[in-house]
Motif scaffolding. Sequence first.
Motif, PDB file in Angstrom:
ATOM      1  N   LYS A   1       0.855  -1.190   0.000  1.00  0.00           N
ATOM      2  CA  LYS A   1       0.000   0.000   0.000  1.00  0.00           C
ATOM      3  C   LYS A   1       0.886   1.233   0.000  1.00  0.00           C
ATOM      4  O   LYS A   1       1.088   1.890   1.019  1.00  0.00           O
ATOM      5  N   THR A   2       1.418   1.516  -1.168  1.00  0.00           N
ATOM      6  CA  THR A   2       2.294   2.678  -1.311  1.00  0.00           C
ATOM      7  C   THR A   2       1.550   3.966  -1.000  1.00  0.00           C
ATOM      8  O   THR A   2       2.145   4.931  -0.521  1.00  0.00           O
ATOM      9  N   THR A   3       0.244   3.996  -1.262  1.00  0.00           N
ATOM     10  CA  THR A   3      -0.536   5.205  -1.022  1.00  0.00           C
ATOM     11  C   THR A   3      -0.511   5.597   0.454  1.00  0.00           C
ATOM     12  O   THR A   3      -0.389   6.777   0.787  1.00  0.00           O
ATOM     13  N   MET A   4      -0.608   4.635   1.333  1.00  0.00           N
ATOM     14  CA  MET A   4      -0.578   4.938   2.769  1.00  0.00           C
ATOM     15  C   MET A   4       0.813   5.346   3.217  1.00  0.00           C
ATOM     16  O   MET A   4       0.973   6.200   4.097  1.00  0.00           O
ATOM     17  N   ILE A   5       1.825   4.757   2.623  1.00  0.00           N
ATOM     18  CA  ILE A   5       3.199   5.144   2.945  1.00  0.00           C
ATOM     19  C   ILE A   5       3.446   6.590   2.520  1.00  0.00           C
ATOM     20  O   ILE A   5       4.072   7.367   3.244  1.00  0.00           O
ATOM     21  N   MET A   6       2.925   6.972   1.364  1.00  0.00           N
ATOM     22  CA  MET A   6       3.062   8.345   0.903  1.00  0.00           C
ATOM     23  C   MET A   6       2.277   9.302   1.797  1.00  0.00           C
ATOM     24  O   MET A   6       2.711  10.423   2.066  1.00  0.00           O
ATOM     25  N   ALA A   7       1.115   8.862   2.276  1.00  0.00           N
ATOM     26  CA  ALA A   7       0.340   9.684   3.205  1.00  0.00           C
ATOM     27  C   ALA A   7       1.115   9.905   4.499  1.00  0.00           C
ATOM     28  O   ALA A   7       1.143  11.025   5.044  1.00  0.00           O
ATOM     29  N   GLY A   8       1.749   8.865   4.989  1.00  0.00           N
ATOM     30  CA  GLY A   8       2.587   9.018   6.181  1.00  0.00           C
ATOM     31  C   GLY A   8       3.760   9.946   5.941  1.00  0.00           C
ATOM     32  O   GLY A   8       4.152  10.717   6.822  1.00  0.00           O
ATOM     33  N   SER A   9       4.325   9.902   4.742  1.00  0.00           N
ATOM     34  CA  SER A   9       5.441  10.796   4.403  1.00  0.00           C
ATOM     35  C   SER A   9       4.995  12.242   4.382  1.00  0.00           C
ATOM     36  O   SER A   9       5.713  13.132   4.845  1.00  0.00           O
ATOM     37  N   VAL A  10       3.798  12.500   3.841  1.00  0.00           N
ATOM     38  CA  VAL A  10       3.272  13.870   3.808  1.00  0.00           C
ATOM     39  C   VAL A  10       3.051  14.383   5.230  1.00  0.00           C
ATOM     40  O   VAL A  10       3.409  15.518   5.557  1.00  0.00           O
ATOM     41  N   ILE A  11       2.475  13.557   6.086  1.00  0.00           N
ATOM     42  CA  ILE A  11       2.253  13.957   7.481  1.00  0.00           C
ATOM     43  C   ILE A  11       3.575  14.283   8.163  1.00  0.00           C
ATOM     44  O   ILE A  11       3.674  15.236   8.941  1.00  0.00           O
ATOM     45  N   THR A  12       4.607  13.519   7.864  1.00  0.00           N
ATOM     46  CA  THR A  12       5.907  13.721   8.499  1.00  0.00           C
ATOM     47  C   THR A  12       6.582  15.005   8.030  1.00  0.00           C
ATOM     48  O   THR A  12       7.219  15.709   8.824  1.00  0.00           O
ATOM     49  N   ILE A  13       6.422  15.343   6.754  1.00  0.00           N
ATOM     50  CA  ILE A  13       7.164  16.470   6.190  1.00  0.00           C
ATOM     51  C   ILE A  13       6.456  17.803   6.372  1.00  0.00           C
ATOM     52  O   ILE A  13       7.100  18.860   6.343  1.00  0.00           O
ATOM     53  N   ILE A  14       5.132  17.810   6.583  1.00  0.00           N
ATOM     54  CA  ILE A  14       4.384  19.068   6.670  1.00  0.00           C
ATOM     55  C   ILE A  14       4.900  19.983   7.786  1.00  0.00           C
ATOM     56  O   ILE A  14       5.078  21.192   7.566  1.00  0.00           O
ATOM     57  N   PRO A  15       5.133  19.503   9.021  1.00  0.00           N
ATOM     58  CA  PRO A  15       5.636  20.417  10.061  1.00  0.00           C
ATOM     59  C   PRO A  15       6.956  21.081   9.696  1.00  0.00           C
ATOM     60  O   PRO A  15       7.175  22.260  10.023  1.00  0.00           O
ATOM     61  N   VAL A  16       7.851  20.368   9.017  1.00  0.00           N
ATOM     62  CA  VAL A  16       9.129  20.949   8.607  1.00  0.00           C
ATOM     63  C   VAL A  16       8.906  22.082   7.615  1.00  0.00           C
ATOM     64  O   VAL A  16       9.517  23.155   7.713  1.00  0.00           O
ATOM     65  N   LEU A  17       8.010  21.877   6.661  1.00  0.00           N
ATOM     66  CA  LEU A  17       7.707  22.924   5.683  1.00  0.00           C
ATOM     67  C   LEU A  17       7.099  24.149   6.356  1.00  0.00           C
ATOM     68  O   LEU A  17       7.453  25.289   6.039  1.00  0.00           O
ATOM     69  N   ILE A  18       6.185  23.931   7.292  1.00  0.00           N
ATOM     70  CA  ILE A  18       5.534  25.054   7.970  1.00  0.00           C
ATOM     71  C   ILE A  18       6.552  25.864   8.768  1.00  0.00           C
ATOM     72  O   ILE A  18       6.579  27.103   8.697  1.00  0.00           O
ATOM     73  N   VAL A  19       7.395  25.181   9.526  1.00  0.00           N
ATOM     74  CA  VAL A  19       8.397  25.881  10.336  1.00  0.00           C
ATOM     75  C   VAL A  19       9.351  26.678   9.467  1.00  0.00           C
ATOM     76  O   VAL A  19       9.653  27.843   9.746  1.00  0.00           O
TER      77      VAL A  19
END
Length: 276
Positions: free
Chosen positions: A239-257
């Motif tokens: 389920k690559t789609t869920m892995i990509m969703a987890g990656s987006v969740i992980t990277i969003i705080p870094v982008l915001i900061v």
Amino acid sequence: MNKPSLGLRWTAYIVLIGGLLFMLVPFLQMLTTSLMKPGDELTLPPKLWPDPFEWNNYYKVWVEVNFVRYSMNSTFVTVLDMAGMVISCSLVAYGLAFFEFKGRGLIFLAMLGTMMLPSQVTMIPTYFIWKELDMLNTYYPLYLRSFLGGAFGIFLLHQFYKTLPRELYDAAWVDGANPWTIFYKIYLPLTKPAISALAVFTFISSWNSTLEPLIYLQDKKMYTLPLGLLFLRNEVENKTTMIMAGSVITIIPVLIVFLFAQKQFIQGVASSGLKG
């Protein structure tokens, strides 16, 4: 100084825009894949846009895979890591920049020398130190060392302190202020750009850290986001789609900061290199 010609400027704009698009392609692919139904990412010809949007991928990762817990763990570790690094590095850099004492230069050089050691060299001895302290499978190894200072942070703030006039310290001393008061009321407010840069560096490093949590944490409930993302493949197969969703969740705080602190970040880094 003569301004560059219009053609040269347009060429520079085109190159920069091309580089921006090149850098955005992997992120956009990750984002679109995270919104596809499982299996759509493997179709031929490949889909470039999700149809329909599968928001359930994020719900499954956030709730069922327990990324909400991993996010709280990462936030806890990162906040303490940032606090320890900012407090300890600002104090040590202040002492090295303004206090005259025997061996100051040797201490500074020795500290810079530690920056040349690869982390792999000290990884095993550090592990046994934490083991002897009975702190394995705790968060202490992930943030406690920050309260003892860091060579890069001390160097960054030290260079910034050296750009500030020494006369401020001398004038405050003559007026009866002690070193703590001078540090807190005069120099600390002036070093906000450099401290912001150090905080951003520390945040990115701590939030994205995978190796140290992998070494020291065994309890699954204590996993941080990168570690949870690493083991997400074991939770959901094919389920690559869920892995990509987890990656987006992980990277969003870094982008915001970075987006909100980029002005202070750039100013702090630039000012720290003005004077050696």
